[in-house]
Design a protein around this motif. Structure first.
Motif, mmCIF file in Angstrom:
data_model
loop_
_atom_site.group_PDB
_atom_site.id
_atom_site.type_symbol
_atom_site.label_atom_id
_atom_site.label_comp_id
_atom_site.label_asym_id
_atom_site.label_seq_id
_atom_site.Cartn_x
_atom_site.Cartn_y
_atom_site.Cartn_z
ATOM 1 N N ALA A 73 -7.463 -2.603 45.602
ATOM 2 C CA ALA A 73 -7.040 -3.335 47.117
ATOM 3 C C ALA A 73 -8.027 -3.673 47.568
ATOM 4 O O ALA A 73 -7.483 -4.697 48.188
ATOM 5 C CB ALA A 73 -6.912 -2.429 47.512
ATOM 6 N N ASN A 74 -9.438 -3.483 47.215
ATOM 7 C CA ASN A 74 -10.502 -4.236 47.733
ATOM 8 C C ASN A 74 -10.263 -5.971 47.532
ATOM 9 O O ASN A 74 -10.440 -6.619 47.864
ATOM 10 C CB ASN A 74 -11.525 -3.755 47.866
ATOM 11 C CG ASN A 74 -12.122 -2.424 49.129
ATOM 12 O OD1 ASN A 74 -11.479 -2.288 49.632
ATOM 13 N ND2 ASN A 74 -13.047 -1.740 48.284
ATOM 14 N N ALA A 75 -10.461 -5.491 46.273
ATOM 15 C CA ALA A 75 -10.537 -7.346 45.377
ATOM 16 C C ALA A 75 -9.131 -8.012 45.133
ATOM 17 O O ALA A 75 -9.344 -9.066 46.144
ATOM 18 C CB ALA A 75 -10.097 -7.540 43.768
ATOM 19 N N GLU A 76 -8.369 -7.574 46.061
ATOM 20 C CA GLU A 76 -6.223 -7.974 46.196
ATOM 21 C C GLU A 76 -6.543 -9.027 47.592
ATOM 22 O O GLU A 76 -6.779 -9.590 48.083
ATOM 23 C CB GLU A 76 -5.509 -7.517 46.037
ATOM 24 C CG GLU A 76 -4.869 -6.839 44.711
ATOM 25 C CD GLU A 76 -3.983 -6.252 44.271
ATOM 26 O OE1 GLU A 76 -3.843 -5.420 45.362
ATOM 27 O OE2 GLU A 76 -2.790 -5.880 43.231
ATOM 28 N N HIS A 77 -7.225 -8.360 48.783
ATOM 29 C CA HIS A 77 -7.411 -8.420 50.172
ATOM 30 C C HIS A 77 -8.598 -9.249 50.411
ATOM 31 O O HIS A 77 -8.072 -9.625 51.348
ATOM 32 C CB HIS A 77 -7.031 -6.937 51.268
ATOM 33 C CG HIS A 77 -7.472 -6.793 52.803
ATOM 34 N ND1 HIS A 77 -8.030 -7.039 52.907
ATOM 35 C CD2 HIS A 77 -6.064 -7.169 53.123
ATOM 36 C CE1 HIS A 77 -7.885 -7.264 54.329
ATOM 37 N NE2 HIS A 77 -6.516 -7.718 54.071
#
Length: 129
Positions: A73-77
């Motif tokens: 999720a950190n990578a996507e956001h």
């Protein structure tokens, strides 16, 4: 003095790792048990690692799955990366503080019991890079 500090800050900023990661601290499980789970997913794609952790019956697999999904999720956001291109570049478990307890035994003695904790880190990277 200030110019030297500015150069040092610039040097630190250049060497900073920019890969997306997630960290879970103070997990109430031994790092030895977590490391066996982390060995299963190291180098795998995110989808494959998630499937492995879903059906793994080892202790700590649920906690590792939470950290993996948080890193994804950190990578996507934060980095606008595509989930399908991500893989587990690094994952490790460091020892945390130990809760010290005692077990009373005969003749007024006591044996030490160490309730171990750990810090889990999962670092992702894109396949194309």
């Amino acid at each position: 003095m200030a110019s030297n500090m500015n150069r040092k800050l610039a040097r630190l900023e250049d060497s900073k790792d920019r890969r997306p990661y997630a960290r879970a601290k103070y997990l109430r499980i031994s790092p030895y048990k977590i490391r066996t789970v982390l060995d299963l997913i190291r180098g795998k794609s995110v989808e494959e690692a998630e499937a492995i952790l879903t059906y793994c019956n080892k202790g700590g697999s649920a906690e590792v799955k939470k950290v993996l999904l948080s890193a994804c999720a950190n990578a996507e956001h934060n980095n606008s990366m595509d989930r399908t291109d991500l893989y587990v570049a690094e994952c490790f478990a460091d020892g945390g503080p130990e809760l010290k307890r005692i077990q009373p035994v005969s003749k007024g003695r006591a044996h030490a019991i160490l309730k171990r904790t750990c810090h889990v880190t999962v670092i992702l990277d894109a396949k194309g890079m």
